[in-house]
Design a protein around this motif. Sequence first.
Motif, short mmCIF file in Angstrom:
data_model
loop_
_atom_site.label_atom_id
_atom_site.label_comp_id
_atom_site.label_asym_id
_atom_site.label_seq_id
_atom_site.Cartn_x
_atom_site.Cartn_y
_atom_site.Cartn_z
N SER A 199 0.82 -1.21 0.00
CA SER A 199 0.00 0.00 0.00
C SER A 199 0.86 1.27 0.00
O SER A 199 0.35 2.36 -0.22
CB SER A 199 -0.94 0.01 1.20
N CYS A 200 2.16 1.13 0.25
CA CYS A 200 3.08 2.29 0.27
C CYS A 200 3.17 2.88 -1.13
O CYS A 200 3.11 2.19 -2.13
CB CYS A 200 4.45 1.85 0.76
N LEU A 201 3.29 4.20 -1.19
CA LEU A 201 3.33 4.87 -2.50
C LEU A 201 4.73 4.83 -3.10
O LEU A 201 4.90 4.96 -4.30
CB LEU A 201 2.82 6.30 -2.37
N GLU A 202 5.77 4.66 -2.27
CA GLU A 202 7.14 4.55 -2.79
C GLU A 202 7.88 3.43 -2.07
O GLU A 202 8.82 3.69 -1.31
CB GLU A 202 7.91 5.87 -2.57
N GLY B 17 10.72 -2.75 2.51
CA GLY B 17 9.34 -2.58 2.96
C GLY B 17 8.85 -1.19 2.59
O GLY B 17 9.32 -0.60 1.61
N GLY B 18 7.90 -0.68 3.38
CA GLY B 18 7.36 0.65 3.11
C GLY B 18 8.44 1.72 3.25
O GLY B 18 9.43 1.51 3.96
N CYS B 19 8.24 2.87 2.58
CA CYS B 19 9.26 3.93 2.61
C CYS B 19 9.34 4.57 3.99
O CYS B 19 10.37 5.12 4.37
CB CYS B 19 8.96 4.98 1.55
N GLY B 20 8.23 4.53 4.74
CA GLY B 20 8.25 5.07 6.10
C GLY B 20 7.89 6.53 6.18
O GLY B 20 7.72 7.06 7.27
N HIS B 21 7.75 7.23 5.05
CA HIS B 21 7.36 8.65 5.18
C HIS B 21 6.22 9.11 4.28
O HIS B 21 5.84 10.26 4.34
CB HIS B 21 8.58 9.58 5.02
N CYS B 22 5.66 8.21 3.45
CA CYS B 22 4.52 8.65 2.64
C CYS B 22 3.24 8.63 3.50
O CYS B 22 3.24 8.14 4.63
CB CYS B 22 4.37 7.81 1.38
N LYS B 23 2.17 9.13 2.92
CA LYS B 23 0.89 9.20 3.64
C LYS B 23 0.42 7.78 4.04
O LYS B 23 -0.04 7.56 5.16
CB LYS B 23 -0.13 9.86 2.70
N SER B 24 0.60 6.83 3.10
CA SER B 24 0.17 5.46 3.37
C SER B 24 0.93 4.87 4.56
O SER B 24 0.36 4.21 5.42
CB SER B 24 0.39 4.57 2.15
N CYS B 25 2.25 5.10 4.58
CA CYS B 25 3.07 4.55 5.67
C CYS B 25 2.65 5.15 7.01
O CYS B 25 2.62 4.45 8.02
CB CYS B 25 4.55 4.79 5.40
N ALA B 26 2.32 6.45 7.01
CA ALA B 26 1.89 7.10 8.25
C ALA B 26 0.59 6.45 8.74
O ALA B 26 0.44 6.15 9.93
CB ALA B 26 1.69 8.59 8.04
#
Length: 329
Positions: A52-55, A60-69
């Motif tokens: 679901s992460c945008l980047e 794993g997830g980038c950790g700073h996109c809206k999805s990760c938050a």
Amino acid sequence: MLGETLPPWLLPAWSSLLAKAEAGTLAHAYIVDGARGLGKLAFARRLAATLSCLEPTAQGGCGHCKSCALNASDTHPDVMLLAPKEPGKGLTIDLIRSLGDYAQRSSHAGGARVAVLAEAHTMNINAANALLKTLEEPQQATYLFLVTDQPGLLSPTIRSRCQKISIPRPNESDALAWLQHAATEGIDKQRALECLKAAGGGPLFALELMEGDTLTLRARVDDAFAEVLSGRAQPEDLLAALSALEPIHAAEQLLSAASAQAKRLLLANQDSSESEAAEARAVQAGRVLKLAEECELARRQLASTSNPNPRLVLESLSWLTSRALRQGA
Ligand SMILES: [Zn+2]
């Protein structure tokens, strides 16, 4: 739970799924299976966050996109976790229906939508039928991960509509290295090996056994009892939970779980007018009470000086529990 770096036994599955996601060849539904305590659920949840992460990155997830938050606070509208609400209850049809509604909606954040089903094997036939509908109408960029340590209990139709990812048990040295790293205090190698054995080779389960306080370990016996009695788990699962306690305390806890279950069945009969269901419950209560008697007998044996083999005693109680409610038992 898994730490920043994925443990080695999860890496092959991780790389394979991420490569498929990148190539756009990820299947709509996967069964993630493997023994208990391998971190399958945490793995599937990390995968959900990554998809679901945008980047996303390879880790794993980038950790700073809206999805990760949103994922960090477990509030992502496109990421869904379905888990049984109580031990012994399983994934109910209501939970599965909420999944059907979710699959029909469009994505909030613009990324993939992912649902993770914990203990997927605990669906009953109605819940499984409801899930089939969702599986038969796959939506664009929507993924399902069915996590289970009992894939054989899933219906063949469900199995045939999912790809399978099997998580292997780690070898002893990988498992010990992970435990060393994950334990809050230094580990005693002998004790770690014992817990690993009681946990059937699952390091996360072994860690729970090593660090769990008595209350947690006793609650674990209650949960395992409910699961094994209802046929949703194997006798080995109950044996593992029992093995984490002193044998005599294990027998005591099982006695208390069986007595409580018999009481629940009898109480349900007090305010029920359906005679057929009431009759069935009365038969069940009788069988569970018989099981409680066996537990009491075992408790006395373990307390006596006759020196029985505790493991054999607990093994036999686990087996009796798995048979207690079967036809002709
Ligand atoms: Zn991100």
